[in-house]
Scaffold this active site. Sequence first.
Site, short mmCIF file in Angstrom:
data_model
loop_
_atom_site.label_atom_id
_atom_site.label_comp_id
_atom_site.label_asym_id
_atom_site.label_seq_id
_atom_site.Cartn_x
_atom_site.Cartn_y
_atom_site.Cartn_z
N ARG A 1 0.76 -1.46 -0.09
CA ARG A 1 -0.19 -0.14 -0.33
C ARG A 1 0.71 1.79 0.48
O ARG A 1 0.54 2.22 -0.18
CB ARG A 1 -0.91 -0.28 1.30
CG ARG A 1 -1.91 1.92 1.02
CD ARG A 1 -3.15 1.11 2.32
NE ARG A 1 -2.85 0.43 3.18
CZ ARG A 1 -2.53 0.87 4.32
NH1 ARG A 1 -2.11 2.18 4.46
NH2 ARG A 1 -2.39 -0.09 5.77
N TYR B 1 -15.65 14.96 -16.64
CA TYR B 1 -16.17 13.90 -16.67
C TYR B 1 -17.25 13.91 -15.38
O TYR B 1 -17.31 14.54 -14.76
CB TYR B 1 -15.35 13.15 -16.13
CG TYR B 1 -15.94 11.64 -16.07
CD1 TYR B 1 -15.80 10.80 -17.22
CD2 TYR B 1 -15.57 10.91 -14.36
CE1 TYR B 1 -16.09 9.01 -17.14
CE2 TYR B 1 -16.11 9.19 -14.79
CZ TYR B 1 -15.67 8.98 -16.13
OH TYR B 1 -15.90 7.44 -15.64
N ASP C 1 -7.30 17.59 -15.92
CA ASP C 1 -7.44 15.64 -16.55
C ASP C 1 -7.29 15.33 -17.75
O ASP C 1 -7.76 15.77 -19.49
CB ASP C 1 -9.36 15.65 -16.06
CG ASP C 1 -9.62 13.47 -16.90
OD1 ASP C 1 -8.32 13.36 -16.98
OD2 ASP C 1 -10.36 13.70 -15.82
N LYS D 1 -7.92 3.56 -19.84
CA LYS D 1 -8.52 4.57 -21.34
C LYS D 1 -7.28 4.60 -22.75
O LYS D 1 -6.78 3.00 -22.33
CB LYS D 1 -9.38 5.42 -21.46
CG LYS D 1 -10.20 5.94 -20.49
CD LYS D 1 -11.52 5.46 -20.30
CE LYS D 1 -11.77 5.13 -19.10
NZ LYS D 1 -12.26 6.06 -18.74
C1 LIG Z 1 -13.15 7.21 -17.74
C2 LIG Z 1 -12.77 8.20 -16.96
C3 LIG Z 1 -12.25 8.53 -15.93
C4 LIG Z 1 -13.03 8.06 -14.88
O1 LIG Z 1 -11.99 6.95 -14.62
P1 LIG Z 1 -12.40 5.58 -14.33
O2 LIG Z 1 -10.92 4.79 -14.29
O3 LIG Z 1 -13.25 4.88 -15.01
O4 LIG Z 1 -12.16 5.84 -12.76
C5 LIG Z 1 -11.87 9.95 -15.68
N1 LIG Z 1 -11.51 11.42 -16.71
C6 LIG Z 1 -12.47 10.66 -17.92
C7 LIG Z 1 -11.81 12.12 -18.73
C8 LIG Z 1 -12.36 9.67 -17.77
O5 LIG Z 1 -13.06 9.44 -19.78
#
Ligand SMILES: *Cc1c(COP(=O)(O)O)cnc(C)c1O
Length: 414
Positions: A74, A127, A199, A224
């Site tokens: 952790r 998001y 982000d 992603k």
């Molecule tokens: C999918 C996504 C998230 C969240 O990510 P997870 O891995 O599903 O928790 C945050 N920001 C953007 C732009 C996303 O496409």
Amino acid sequence: MSDDFSDRPTPPSSDRPTPPPLRPETFAVHPPQPEIVGSRPLGVPLHQGHVFTFDSADALADAFESPDAFLYSRHGNPTVRALEQAVARLEGGAAALSYASGMGAINSVLLTLLGSGAHVVAQTCVYGGTYAVLTDLTRRWGVEVTYVSGTDPEEVRAALRPETRLLYLETIANPTARVSDLAALAAVAAEAGVPTAVDNTFASPLLCRPIEHGADIVVHSATKYLAGHADVLGGIAVFKDAELYEQVRHYAVEQGAITDPFAAWLTLRGMQTLPLRIERHCANAAELARRLEAHPAVAAVRHPSLPSHPDHAVAAKLLPAGGGGVISFDLAGGREAGRTLMEAVRVASLSVSLGDVRTLVMHPASTSHRQLDAAALETAGIGQGTVRLSVGVEHVEDLWADLEQALERAAKAA
Ligand SMILES: *Cc1c(COP(=O)(O)O)cnc(C)c1O
């Protein structure tokens, strides 16, 4: 095979009495760990273990004081650390923290920097999960949020307050594909001593490195593009300087939303082809966007590569290597046409995620954004006939043939 524990060095004194041979019950739980001599693994090894053992009592005591020592996963794990260092280097940051999901990373950053009474300036089309966290923080802790379009530095300047703790932006917004002039917005926040978090999920560090444009923190849903193969959830936060990293790391260890080593290993494996994938995602998306824009069943297309895109000029500066793999477009036939298109595609898959090697298609008005009424949909930049396409790395002609036949069926259904 030796009966001694193979994970301990030979005691220095050879005139000790030979220990009695161990029984099967004991050596069953102490399997040998062969030492690798004269070579090392070419790929990053998977260190799945959650805890580490030490050769001396002093080494164990010292590990508590050293941020680089591996003691308990952790707090840090070699496979997870390899992923953190790889993403920090790609983003041009001092250090990174890896999490179990993108939301884990976003929560960790928000909960570290915001406290009761804090104020945040955030871009309108953040998001959905991030919007939900900010809304919860308002309800539970009285955190105040001012939403801005993300296209005007003066709007950010006007929104800043003495208690503003963070400016929160996205490189490419979803599904509008609006592109913020990060440098102009972050500069306004920096003048007021406010850090900027970006982000960067939709762009990936191959298309944009927000730290070079003034960001202090970059977050990713590694689920992603970074991982890219629909087989792992993950999140990353990258920090421009070590001080902010230490601050968030302290909380992250308490929060415990850390990455499982196997997830980190899968992400690292995916990231080795990130440059190749991003190149193809961008080329395929730009070509499909161009063809969609010329199609009679399509009313509007949004992709930063299109000269018709409102942020085309900003994107040319911020994303010179390509506008990313996500397109959204409006079908002239509205909601019914959108649903029909989703069911008519054969190569593309009906899926809510993005950034996968496979092409994914979704209809926000009947799925992810179904709770929104017409006015709220419009504010979010989503129409009844809006379709979002996360363009994969398949052959572009197969993708176009698939879309073309689906568009024809959608036009008939409308
Ligand atoms: C999918 C996504 C998230 C969240 O990510 P997870 O891995 O599903 O928790 C945050 N920001 C953007 C732009 C996303 O496409």
